[in-house]
Design a protein around this motif. Structure first.
Motif, mmCIF file in Angstrom:
data_model
loop_
_atom_site.group_PDB
_atom_site.id
_atom_site.type_symbol
_atom_site.label_atom_id
_atom_site.label_comp_id
_atom_site.label_asym_id
_atom_site.label_seq_id
_atom_site.Cartn_x
_atom_site.Cartn_y
_atom_site.Cartn_z
ATOM 1 N N ALA A 203 23.136 3.186 10.514
ATOM 2 C CA ALA A 203 22.873 1.478 11.543
ATOM 3 C C ALA A 203 21.374 2.313 12.487
ATOM 4 C CB ALA A 203 24.201 1.292 11.593
ATOM 5 N N ALA B 50 17.676 0.428 12.558
ATOM 6 C CA ALA B 50 17.143 -0.112 13.898
ATOM 7 C C ALA B 50 16.060 0.760 14.351
ATOM 8 C CB ALA B 50 18.068 0.569 14.931
ATOM 9 N N GLU C 288 24.946 -3.098 16.339
ATOM 10 C CA GLU C 288 25.403 -3.236 14.921
ATOM 11 C C GLU C 288 27.145 -2.477 14.424
ATOM 12 O OE1 GLU C 288 24.407 -1.765 10.332
ATOM 13 O OE2 GLU C 288 22.617 -2.766 11.964
ATOM 14 N N LYS D 153 30.161 -4.263 15.682
ATOM 15 C CA LYS D 153 30.999 -5.160 15.326
ATOM 16 C C LYS D 153 31.502 -5.114 13.895
ATOM 17 C CE LYS D 153 28.281 -9.365 13.858
ATOM 18 N NZ LYS D 153 26.562 -9.919 13.674
ATOM 19 N N ALA D 154 30.719 -3.961 13.041
ATOM 20 C CA ALA D 154 31.092 -3.501 11.625
ATOM 21 C C ALA D 154 32.258 -2.453 11.904
ATOM 22 C CB ALA D 154 30.098 -2.038 11.430
#
Ligand code: FES
Ligand code: FES
Length: 175
Positions: free
Chosen positions: A100, A104, A166, A169-170
């Motif tokens: 991630a 990003a 992210e 969220k995951a």
């Protein structure tokens, strides 16, 4: 010498200061036969061929050589090889290219010359592993030890926040 995994460094009879040091690098068991005082950075780059980690100052001042040892960010230019016996080392190669943070970094077009960026990303990965939701000041504080001559700091901060969101969220951990 401590050996968290039960592995023991073995003296090399040919050379008093040399050791066979065993540790894992990016999940793979590795051993190197080298002077016990050799900096981890040298072993990673020159003996194990992992050249993603960069050399900058050599005195723990710039942070570009940052890797993880048992999950903590360390400056590999000053960490003797003997200190990683039985431990787990992770380098930028260990993030796999699609982490991630790496996504990003691309999204925010963070790198300029790119030289400091492996250290920046490894520092950020250690931060998110310990604090999945850092505020701006916490990001700044954590990242302040990794210097960037190109001045990418604002984009780094933004990219860390994007990656953190992210991962939350995951429901994933930075590791
Ligand atoms: S090269 Fe290790 S901190 Fe600068
Ligand atoms: S991107 Fe050039 S030193 Fe950081």
């Amino acid at each position: 010498m401590s050996a968290g995994s039960g592995l023991t460094a073995q003296p090399n009879p040919q050379e008093e200061s040399a050791l066979i040091v065993r540790f894992t690098v990016n999940g793979e068991e590795r051993s190197v036969d080298a002077d016990a005082s050799m900096p981890l950075l040298w072993a990673l780059r020159d003996l194990l061929g992992l050249r993603g980690t960069k050399y900058g100052c050599g005195i723990a001042e710039c942070g570009v050589c940052t890797v993880h040892v048992d999950g903590s960010a360390v400056r590999s230019c000053v960490l003797p090889l003997s200190a990683v016996e039985g431990k787990h080392v992770r380098t930028i190669e260990g993030l796999g290219g699609n982490h991630a943070l790496q996504r990003a970094w691309i999204e925010k077009q963070v790198p300029q010359c790119g030289f400091c960026q492996p250290g920046q990303i490894m520092q950020a990965a250690a931060l998110l592993a310990s604090n999945p939701d850092p505020d701006r000041e916490q990001v700044r504080e954590s990242m302040s030890g990794v210097l960037c001559r190109c001045g990418t700091y604002l984009r780094i901060e933004a990219a860390v926040q994007i990656a953190a969101a992210e991962l939350r969220k995951a429901g994933e951990h930075s590791d």
